[in-house]
Design a protein around this motif. Structure first.
Motif, PDB file in Angstrom:
ATOM      1  N   ALA A  30      35.403  41.164  45.863  1.00 21.11           N
ATOM      2  CA  ALA A  30      36.197  42.272  45.335  1.00 21.11           C
ATOM      3  C   ALA A  30      37.355  41.719  44.517  1.00 21.11           C
ATOM      4  O   ALA A  30      37.978  40.710  44.874  1.00 21.11           O
ATOM      5  N   ILE A  31      37.649  42.365  43.410  1.00 14.70           N
ATOM      6  CA  ILE A  31      38.656  41.863  42.480  1.00 14.70           C
ATOM      7  C   ILE A  31      40.038  42.378  42.868  1.00 14.70           C
ATOM      8  O   ILE A  31      40.334  43.572  42.729  1.00 14.70           O
ATOM      9  N   ASP A  32      40.869  41.481  43.369  1.00 11.57           N
ATOM     10  CA  ASP A  32      42.270  41.786  43.607  1.00 11.57           C
ATOM     11  C   ASP A  32      43.092  41.185  42.471  1.00 11.57           C
ATOM     12  O   ASP A  32      42.533  40.624  41.517  1.00 11.57           O
ATOM     13  N   LEU A  33      44.393  41.299  42.554  1.00 12.35           N
ATOM     14  CA  LEU A  33      45.228  40.786  41.462  1.00 12.35           C
ATOM     15  C   LEU A  33      45.065  39.277  41.307  1.00 12.35           C
ATOM     16  O   LEU A  33      45.006  38.767  40.181  1.00 12.35           O
ATOM     17  N   ASP A  68      39.328  45.660  44.619  1.00 11.90           N
ATOM     18  CA  ASP A  68      39.651  45.514  46.031  1.00 11.90           C
ATOM     19  C   ASP A  68      40.382  46.764  46.511  1.00 11.90           C
ATOM     20  O   ASP A  68      41.613  46.871  46.420  1.00 11.90           O
ATOM     21  N   LEU A  69      39.628  47.698  47.055  1.00  8.54           N
ATOM     22  CA  LEU A  69      40.214  48.987  47.460  1.00  8.54           C
ATOM     23  C   LEU A  69      41.181  48.832  48.632  1.00  8.54           C
ATOM     24  O   LEU A  69      42.111  49.630  48.769  1.00  8.54           O
ATOM     25  N   ARG A  70      40.967  47.833  49.464  1.00  7.83           N
ATOM     26  CA  ARG A  70      41.910  47.605  50.567  1.00  7.83           C
ATOM     27  C   ARG A  70      43.287  47.237  50.014  1.00  7.83           C
ATOM     28  O   ARG A  70      44.316  47.704  50.515  1.00  7.83           O
ATOM     29  N   GLU A  71      43.300  46.389  49.001  1.00  8.82           N
ATOM     30  CA  GLU A  71      44.571  46.030  48.373  1.00  8.82           C
ATOM     31  C   GLU A  71      45.195  47.261  47.719  1.00  8.82           C
ATOM     32  O   GLU A  71      46.390  47.530  47.876  1.00  8.82           O
ATOM     33  N   LEU A  84      47.656  48.398  39.410  1.00  7.72           N
ATOM     34  CA  LEU A  84      46.358  48.495  38.746  1.00  7.72           C
ATOM     35  C   LEU A  84      46.456  48.110  37.275  1.00  7.72           C
ATOM     36  O   LEU A  84      45.517  47.530  36.718  1.00  7.72           O
ATOM     37  N   THR A  85      47.574  48.413  36.655  1.00 14.25           N
ATOM     38  CA  THR A  85      47.775  47.987  35.263  1.00 14.25           C
ATOM     39  C   THR A  85      47.797  46.466  35.172  1.00 14.25           C
ATOM     40  O   THR A  85      47.207  45.872  34.259  1.00 14.25           O
ATOM     41  N   ALA A  86      48.454  45.820  36.141  1.00 16.21           N
ATOM     42  CA  ALA A  86      48.497  44.353  36.147  1.00 16.21           C
ATOM     43  C   ALA A  86      47.107  43.770  36.369  1.00 16.21           C
ATOM     44  O   ALA A  86      46.714  42.785  35.721  1.00 16.21           O
ATOM     45  N   VAL A  87      46.337  44.381  37.284  1.00 17.75           N
ATOM     46  CA  VAL A  87      44.975  43.901  37.545  1.00 17.75           C
ATOM     47  C   VAL A  87      44.101  44.039  36.300  1.00 17.75           C
ATOM     48  O   VAL A  87      43.432  43.093  35.875  1.00 17.75           O
ATOM     49  N   THR A  88      44.107  45.236  35.710  1.00 15.94           N
ATOM     50  CA  THR A  88      43.226  45.463  34.560  1.00 15.94           C
ATOM     51  C   THR A  88      43.695  44.682  33.331  1.00 15.94           C
ATOM     52  O   THR A  88      42.864  44.219  32.548  1.00 15.94           O
ATOM     53  N   ASP A  89      45.002  44.513  33.158  1.00 12.15           N
ATOM     54  CA  ASP A  89      45.489  43.711  32.026  1.00 12.15           C
ATOM     55  C   ASP A  89      44.932  42.289  32.102  1.00 12.15           C
ATOM     56  O   ASP A  89      44.448  41.742  31.113  1.00 12.15           O
ATOM     57  N   ALA A  90      45.009  41.677  33.286  1.00 17.77           N
ATOM     58  CA  ALA A  90      44.515  40.308  33.446  1.00 17.77           C
ATOM     59  C   ALA A  90      43.001  40.253  33.290  1.00 17.77           C
ATOM     60  O   ALA A  90      42.465  39.381  32.593  1.00 17.77           O
ATOM     61  N   LEU A  91      42.297  41.182  33.930  1.00 18.30           N
ATOM     62  CA  LEU A  91      40.837  41.204  33.863  1.00 18.30           C
ATOM     63  C   LEU A  91      40.361  41.425  32.436  1.00 18.30           C
ATOM     64  O   LEU A  91      39.447  40.744  31.952  1.00 18.30           O
ATOM     65  N   GLY A 141      32.944  58.066  42.212  1.00 16.62           N
ATOM     66  CA  GLY A 141      32.730  58.374  43.621  1.00 16.62           C
ATOM     67  C   GLY A 141      34.003  58.297  44.440  1.00 16.62           C
ATOM     68  O   GLY A 141      34.102  58.907  45.508  1.00 16.62           O
ATOM     69  N   ILE A 142      35.007  57.550  43.951  1.00 16.06           N
ATOM     70  CA  ILE A 142      36.293  57.469  44.643  1.00 16.06           C
ATOM     71  C   ILE A 142      37.404  58.107  43.803  1.00 16.06           C
ATOM     72  O   ILE A 142      38.590  57.891  44.069  1.00 16.06           O
ATOM     73  N   GLY A 143      37.007  58.849  42.764  1.00 15.03           N
ATOM     74  CA  GLY A 143      38.008  59.525  41.939  1.00 15.03           C
ATOM     75  C   GLY A 143      38.629  58.660  40.867  1.00 15.03           C
ATOM     76  O   GLY A 143      39.668  59.011  40.308  1.00 15.03           O
ATOM     77  N   TYR A 144      38.014  57.516  40.580  1.00 12.57           N
ATOM     78  CA  TYR A 144      38.516  56.610  39.548  1.00 12.57           C
ATOM     79  C   TYR A 144      37.701  56.791  38.262  1.00 12.57           C
ATOM     80  O   TYR A 144      36.628  57.390  38.266  1.00 12.57           O
ATOM     81  N   SER A 145      38.213  56.228  37.173  1.00 11.20           N
ATOM     82  CA  SER A 145      37.470  56.121  35.925  1.00 11.20           C
ATOM     83  C   SER A 145      37.200  54.633  35.671  1.00 11.20           C
ATOM     84  O   SER A 145      37.818  53.773  36.307  1.00 11.20           O
ATOM     85  N   PRO A 146      36.292  54.299  34.746  1.00  9.31           N
ATOM     86  CA  PRO A 146      35.862  52.902  34.596  1.00  9.31           C
ATOM     87  C   PRO A 146      36.930  51.969  34.021  1.00  9.31           C
ATOM     88  O   PRO A 146      37.850  52.383  33.326  1.00  9.31           O
TER      89      PRO A 146
END
Length: 269
Positions: A30-33, A68-71, A84-91, A141-146
């Motif tokens: 799972a992808i965490d920061l 990583d939904l737990r994070e 989430l912005t920090a995670v997606t920016d890096a990814l 399924g968890i209310g998120y977008s891609p």
């Protein structure tokens, strides 16, 4: 060469093959920061080293189950948005960096491939799926977008209608269907995945890296370009490739009825 003990490892052999490994197998990778930043670090290493090909794998039973939904669940409100912005920016910077280079990327995926895991698999140039792999978008399924380019790659790989079907229903598809619709390149027996991925990456490592890069960029540009300008782009790229050391080696080998040795040519030549 290694990037050290972290959630993403990288080893680059002397011949220029970079092996990038997701190292959170106990969490389904799972992808965490930390992992997102690790992917960006490894992408930057590949960009500045003499990398000729990249092999992306995930430790454990699953390639990558997404974010990583737990994070994420430990945060809320503005703090969650910033995280989430920090995670997606890096990814996303990692995906851009891999895409901008010449080195082709091979991904070997097994087990569960979900969310951003689909983005990593789809972003690779060649994606091999074990016969035990399954794919689900999971976001809505968890209310998120891609994220991870999933909403960009899926329509281009599988078509508009199929992409919406996968993104809105979150139905899980097996490896064979993923190959049929173009999400992955091909399916191999799970006990042969590592060997076949290694063989594929090694073959690309021995190829004309600069020509691979030009080809990657032409294919990407051709998805949205008009034919006329794209033909001009092809002509310029071909002329440059023909005049390069790799182009001269390729033609000399063909005329001499021998196998070309592109490894003697620097990746940027």
């Amino acid at each position: 060469m290694t990037a050290g003990a972290m959630s993403v490892g990288i080893e680059i052999d002397d011949d220029g093959l970079a092996r990038v490994t997701l190292r959170r197998g106990e969490a389904g990778n799972a992808i965490d920061l930390d992992m997102a930043r690790g992917l960006l670090d490894t992408a930057r290493i590949c960009a500045r080293e003499a990398v000729r090909a990249v092999l992306l794998t995930g430790e454990g039973e699953s390639f990558c189950v997404g974010g990583d939904l737990r994070e994420f669940s430990r945060l809320s409100g503005e703090a969650l948005e910033k995280h989430l912005t920090a995670v997606t920016d890096a990814l996303h910077d990692a995906l851009r960096t891999f895409a901008a280079g010449d080195a082709p990327v091979v991904a070997a995926v097994q087990g569960a491939v979900a969310g951003a895991g689909i983005g990593l698999a789809a972003a690779a140039d060649v994606t091999l799926a074990a016969d035990n792999a399954s794919f689900t978008a999971a976001y809505t399924g968890i209310g998120y977008s891609p994220d991870a380019g999933v909403s960009w790659f899926l329509p281009r790989l599988v078509g508009h209608k199929r992409a919406l079907d996968l993104l809105l229903t979150n139905r899980r598809i097996p490896a064979a269907e993923a190959a049929d619709i173009g999400l992955v390149s091909r399916v191999v027996a799970h006990d042969r995945l590592a060997a076949e991925a290694e063989r594929t990456a090694e073959a690309l490592r021995g190829g004309p890296t600069a020509a691979f890069g030009a080809t990657r960029r032409l294919v990407a540009a051709g998805l949205t370009a008009d034919l006329g300008p794209h033909l001009d782009r092809e002509a310029r790229a071909l002329a440059a490739a023909a005049a390069s050391d790799a182009g001269r080696e390729g033609v000399a080998a063909f005329l001499g009825k021998r196998a070309p040795d592109f490894t003697r040519v620097p990746p940027s030549s």
